[in-house]
Design an enzyme around this catalytic site. Structure first.
Site, short mmCIF file in Angstrom:
data_model
loop_
_atom_site.label_atom_id
_atom_site.label_comp_id
_atom_site.label_asym_id
_atom_site.label_seq_id
_atom_site.Cartn_x
_atom_site.Cartn_y
_atom_site.Cartn_z
N SER A 152 0.84 -1.21 0.00
CA SER A 152 0.00 0.00 0.00
C SER A 152 0.87 1.25 0.00
O SER A 152 0.46 2.30 -0.49
CB SER A 152 -0.94 0.00 1.20
OG SER A 152 -0.21 0.16 2.39
N SER A 182 7.23 4.90 17.99
CA SER A 182 7.80 6.16 17.51
C SER A 182 8.02 7.11 18.67
O SER A 182 7.29 7.08 19.66
CB SER A 182 6.81 6.79 16.53
OG SER A 182 7.11 8.14 16.30
N TYR A 191 -2.42 9.39 14.26
CA TYR A 191 -1.27 8.50 14.02
C TYR A 191 -0.53 8.24 15.34
O TYR A 191 -0.24 7.09 15.69
CB TYR A 191 -0.32 9.14 13.00
CG TYR A 191 1.09 8.62 13.06
CD1 TYR A 191 1.42 7.38 12.52
CD2 TYR A 191 2.10 9.36 13.70
CE1 TYR A 191 2.71 6.89 12.62
CE2 TYR A 191 3.39 8.87 13.79
CZ TYR A 191 3.68 7.64 13.25
OH TYR A 191 4.97 7.15 13.36
N LYS A 234 0.09 4.71 17.95
CA LYS A 234 1.34 4.19 18.52
C LYS A 234 1.22 4.04 20.05
O LYS A 234 1.61 3.03 20.62
CB LYS A 234 2.52 5.11 18.17
CG LYS A 234 2.85 5.19 16.68
CD LYS A 234 3.27 3.86 16.09
CE LYS A 234 3.61 3.93 14.62
NZ LYS A 234 3.77 2.61 13.98
N PHE A 284 13.38 7.48 16.50
CA PHE A 284 13.45 8.92 16.35
C PHE A 284 13.30 9.24 14.84
O PHE A 284 12.31 8.83 14.27
CB PHE A 284 14.68 9.47 17.09
CG PHE A 284 14.33 9.53 18.57
CD1 PHE A 284 14.18 8.36 19.31
CD2 PHE A 284 14.02 10.72 19.18
CE1 PHE A 284 13.74 8.40 20.65
CE2 PHE A 284 13.58 10.78 20.51
CZ PHE A 284 13.44 9.61 21.23
N ASN A 296 8.33 14.63 4.98
CA ASN A 296 9.48 14.64 5.90
C ASN A 296 10.67 15.37 5.29
O ASN A 296 10.80 15.48 4.08
CB ASN A 296 9.86 13.22 6.30
CG ASN A 296 8.75 12.55 7.08
OD1 ASN A 296 8.20 11.56 6.64
ND2 ASN A 296 8.39 13.10 8.21
N ARG A 314 16.12 17.75 15.68
CA ARG A 314 15.64 16.37 15.77
C ARG A 314 16.83 15.41 15.85
O ARG A 314 17.95 15.73 15.45
CB ARG A 314 14.84 15.99 14.51
CG ARG A 314 13.55 16.77 14.31
CD ARG A 314 12.49 16.39 15.31
NE ARG A 314 11.25 17.13 15.10
CZ ARG A 314 10.99 18.35 15.57
NH1 ARG A 314 11.90 19.00 16.30
NH2 ARG A 314 9.83 18.94 15.33
#
Ligand code: UFG
Length: 337
Positions: free
Chosen positions: A34, A124, A148, A152, A177, A198, A230
């Site tokens: 998918s 995550s 989302y 998680k 991460f 992203n 990040r």
């Protein structure tokens, strides 16, 4: 005995497949493609020299999944299969709750029917929510800001409850991460559908000329240069983290949680600069408003994975930028090239 990878043709799943095979494990991949491509399987064969044993189907299909477990002697499952776009999850929450939660519940039921007690789950850093302060340790309270993220948080809880109820069960929740980079062969990598959400896929597509310029979402954060910070981790390091986590999972019962990050934060501007320097390309950018839901800084305390799993990320930011670009430049249209 085999390790089943749900979603094993995806970005993290495919890199983990390579590392598992090179560590001597037999694997079986289930994927419905998918958000991935069948071409991944050909590429995995080139990298590993092994024909990949795979099933094309959805983990929502209990009859199909039961058959996979009947036909194979599954020792453990690494569960990657899930939708993962934050923005889409806000627009289509039912799609996310239905696929991510129901898929996991069906998988757990089929595992129980076949007495398979070992599962490693793709969680995550999103479960740390907006309020915790980095470096983030595994014992912090979890929360979410979008569907989302809630999937998680909820799946971690479901797995922990299942391990509590069944004392033979072993559950490992891995909190990733920001995975970037690609296998150094340039044969497998991240292939987002449509315009990337992203940072690094976006930078790569600007560098190759498919997108005009990068929008940097805010330069007024409380960070050294004002842009978001990040914990970027090379996907091959992350894949090796799965092998270490699996080994630990197979020796234990109960539930455990590990951060998989480097423990270092880099800003958006540092990434852009490093990408340009390492790859000798230009990445034009403009500064835009902050993106809703973003936080200033997010990085791991990665000491627990080091102590317990004997795993640490080894690749540098330069490695990540070089390998991301190699993948992008060799495959300008992802697996369609
Ligand atoms: N950014 C930009 N421009 C872009 C894209 C991103 O400036 O076009 C910035 C963001 O504002 C942020 C940084 O780059 O500061 C990283 O953004 P990403 O979208 O690449 O990653 P996020 O940290 O927002 O999200 C990632 C995963 C999520 C996961 C989260 C966990 O995409 O699935 O990490 O922390 F939930």
């Amino acid at each position: 005995m085999s390790i089943l990878l749900t979603g094993g043709a995806g970005f993290i799943g495919s890199h983990t497949a390579v590392e598992l095979i090179s560590a001597g494990y037999d694997i079986v991949i289930v994927d419905n493609f998918s958000n991935s491509s069948k071409e991944v399987l050909n590429r995995l064969k080139v990298i590993t020299g092994k024909k990949i044993h795979f099933y094309n189907g959805s983990i929502l299909d209990k009859v199909f999944l039961n058959n996979v477990f009947y036909e194979n002697d599954i020792e453990a499952v690494i569960h990657f299969a899930a939708y993962k776009a934050v923005g889409e999850s806000v627009e289509q929450p039912l799609k996310y709750y239905s696929n991510n939660l129901t898929g996991t519940l069906v998988l757990l039921e089929v595992m129980r029917n076949h007495h398979v007690n070992h599962i490693v789950f793709s969680s995550s850093a999103t479960v740390y929510g907006m309020d915790n302060i980095s470096p983030l340790t595994e014992n912090l309270k979890t929360s979410a800001t979008n569907p989302y993220g809630y999937t998680k948080v909820m799946i971690e809880q479901i797995l922990t409850d299942v391990a509590f109820a069944n004392k033979e069960m072993s559950v490992t929740n891995l909190r990733y991460f920001n995975p970037i980079g690609a296998h150094e062969s340039g044969l497998i990598g991240e292939a987002p559908n449509g315009t990337p959400n992203n940072l690094v896929p976006y930078i790569s597509q600007v560098a190759i000329g498919k997108l005009k310029e990068l929008s940097i979402f805010g330069n007024d954060y409380d960070t050294p240069d004002g842009t978001g910070v990040r914990d970027y981790i090379h996907v091959v390091d992350l894949a090796k983290g799965h092998v270490a986590a699996l080994k630990n999972n197979l020796k234990n019962t109960g539930s455990a949680v590990f951060n998989l990050g480097t423990g270092h934060g880099y800003s958006v501007l540092e990434l852009v600069k490093t990408f340009e320097e390492v790859n000798h390309v230009s990445v034009p950018f403009v500064i835009k408003d902050r993106r809703a839901g973003d936080i200033a800084t997010c990085y791991a305390d990665s000491s627990k994975a080091k102590e317990v799993l004997d795993w640490t990320a080894e690749k540098t930011l330069q490695d990540m930028m070089r390998d991301s670009w190699r993948w992008q430049s060799k495959n300008p249209n992802g697996y369609q090239s």
